[in-house]
Every structure is written in C-alpha cells, then in structure tokens.
Enzyme design. Structure first.
Site, mmCIF file in Angstrom:
data_model
loop_
_atom_site.group_PDB
_atom_site.id
_atom_site.type_symbol
_atom_site.label_atom_id
_atom_site.label_comp_id
_atom_site.label_asym_id
_atom_site.label_seq_id
_atom_site.Cartn_x
_atom_site.Cartn_y
_atom_site.Cartn_z
ATOM 1 N N SER A 1 3.496 -2.768 -12.039
ATOM 2 C CA SER A 1 2.304 -2.559 -12.868
ATOM 3 C C SER A 1 1.489 -3.837 -13.110
ATOM 4 C CB SER A 1 2.690 -1.911 -14.204
ATOM 5 O OG SER A 1 3.231 -0.627 -13.982
ATOM 6 N N TRP B 1 0.818 -1.228 0.000
ATOM 7 C CA TRP B 1 0.000 0.000 0.000
ATOM 8 C C TRP B 1 0.846 1.270 0.000
ATOM 9 C CZ3 TRP B 1 -4.171 -1.596 4.227
ATOM 10 C CH2 TRP B 1 -4.883 -2.698 3.740
ATOM 11 N N LYS B 2 2.148 1.107 0.159
ATOM 12 C CA LYS B 2 3.082 2.243 0.143
ATOM 13 C C LYS B 2 2.616 3.343 1.117
ATOM 14 C CE LYS B 2 4.463 0.880 -4.436
ATOM 15 N NZ LYS B 2 5.017 1.208 -5.725
HETATM 16 P P1 PGA Z 1 2.898 -0.982 -8.862
HETATM 17 O O1 PGA Z 1 3.957 -1.142 -7.669
HETATM 18 O O2 PGA Z 1 2.064 -2.230 -8.897
HETATM 19 O O3 PGA Z 1 2.100 0.245 -8.516
HETATM 20 O O4 PGA Z 1 3.696 -0.817 -10.121
HETATM 21 C C1 PGA Z 1 4.560 -2.375 -7.403
HETATM 22 C C2 PGA Z 1 5.499 -2.258 -6.244
HETATM 23 O O5 PGA Z 1 6.182 -1.235 -6.123
HETATM 24 O O6 PGA Z 1 5.589 -3.178 -5.394
#
Ligand code: PGA
Length: 245
Positions: free
Chosen positions: A205, A7-8
C-alpha cells in the site's frame, strides 16, 4: 535506492505497452539526474516482449514476476530464465506473498528459483513478510528470519544481485500500509541479518501520500509498488518522494 512497479496480473500486453510509454515519458529526464535510483517495472510474462521494446534503450529496467528453477523441460506453466533473458529481463521477483499464499510456494521451492536466477545472473528481488496473525502473536522477526535463512540458503548473494522487499502480507493491496517506524524496525532487522549494504525496500500500500514518510526512515531504501504503479503519475510521485532522500 530501488523503485519497482509490480503490475501483477492487471494489464494486457497492449495496456502494458501503453503504461510503459507513459512511464518512460514522465521519468526519462529525471533518471539521468539520479543514477543512484534504479527504476524497474514487472509486467505480466505475456507483456514482457512489448514492454521490452518500449524500454529498450532507456534507463528503466525490465523485471519478471517469477522464474522457473530449471532451464527447460517438462515444467508445464513455468517460464524459463533463458526466455526472460532473451527478452531483456534483468530482475526477477521471487517469493512474492501472492506466490507464497495463493500458490503455496514455500521457502524450499523459492530457494530453488533463487539459486537458478542468480546462477543465470538475473538480479533477484526476494520478498519476505509476516501475516497479520504472525505479527499479532509476536512472531514477525522469527518468520522473517526463517524466510531469509531458508530462501537464501547456499546462495552466493551480494548487494548487487539481491534486493530484499519487506512486504507485510496484511499491508498488500489493503490500503493499510505499515507505519514508517514499524517498517523501519523490520528493515533494520533484515540489514542486521544480511549486512548493511544490502538494499531493503518496502512494499504494501505505498501511495504518493505515504511515500515521503516511509522513505525518510533510515533503513528504507525504496519501494515495491503494486496498485499505485499502474498509474504513471502516481508512480512518478512516489519516485519524486524518493528523490528527496
Ligand atoms: P500494493 O502491492 O502496493 O498494491 O499493496 C504491493 C506488492 O504486492 O508488491
């Protein structure tokens, strides 16, 4: 197989709690049918306590996005493994490309974090991946080998305490995923290096519309999902693609 939702720094504790509830509602039944697919979410540190309460007795695992390499002391801004364990965290991400590139964490520092985490019986998702420039100059395998050698140095690793996430830097958050063949080739390289029984998951992505073609590849054992893990329905669709493998 393993599915992680990273979720960053996107949600507040309240928002995280809501998302955890939505995910739990969608996944709960299916998880019992497929115990071989582990699902784990990685909220911001500040949301761990609330999310932990939601997931408490469920089959969804709780993870953290980083961990300190010491138990306690003068380390302003770091988070102790003991605190994570107290909150119910079982997995930690180490070496995410945003840590490597934005915050300049190098292999030596990541190795210290990893040794501490393993020592504390936390399971590690260790991220590796090349930049676009490194790929274009033919250095992909060399870079990944160095990240593995230096990051895992002196570590007592096995298939139960370590998962490798291959996340090409140019594919993260760009909407430009690696082709399934490209990813598969690197995953094979990692398994040749570490051993075939280690799980190697792909990140960069991953969306509901490309998950199926990626997971069909022989050496791809799951995903670390950023953006698409913020929508319970998309995250569940990715999980469903995995169920077909
Ligand atoms: P993303 O990020 O799916 O938004 O590209 C993947 C990640 O950084 O783990």
């Amino acid at each position: 197989m393993f599915l992680g939702g990273n979720w960053k720094m996107n949600l507040t504790p309240k928002e995280s709690e809501l998302l955890a509830k939505e995910i739990l509602d969608l996944f709960e039944e299916s998880l019992k049918e497929r115990e071989d697919i582990k699902v784990c979410v990685f909220p911001e540190f500040t949301a761990l306590e609330r999310v932990s309460k939601v997931l408490n007795t469920s089959d969804i695992y709780l993870g953290a996005q980083n961990v300190a390499y010491e138990d306690k002391g003068a380390f302003t801004g770091e988070v102790s493994p003991n605190s994570l364990i107290e909150l119910g965290v079982e997995y930690v991400i180490i070496g995410h490309s945003e840590r490597r590139h934005i915050f300049k964490e190098d292999n030596e520092l990541l190795n210290k974090r990893l040794l501490k985490a393993l020592d504390k019986n936390l399971k590690v998702v260790y991220c590796v991946g090349e930049t676009l420039e490194e790929r274009e100059s033919g250095k992909t395998f060399e870079v990944i080998e160095t990240q593995l050698k230096e990051g895992l140095k002196n570590a007592n690793i096995n298939k139960d305490n370590l998962i490798i996430a291959y996340e090409p830097v140019w594919a993260i958050g760009t909407g430009k995923a690696a082709t399934p063949e490209m990813a598969n080739e690197v995953h094979k390289f990692i398994k040749d290096f570490l051993g075939n029984d280690f799980l190697v998951i792909y990140g960069g992505s991953v969306k509901p519309n490309n998950a199926k073609s990626l997971i069909e590849q022989k050496f791809i054992d799951g995903f670390l999902v950023g953006g698409a893990s913020l929508k319970a329905k998309d995250f569940f669709e990715i999980y469903n693609a995995m169920r077909e493998k």
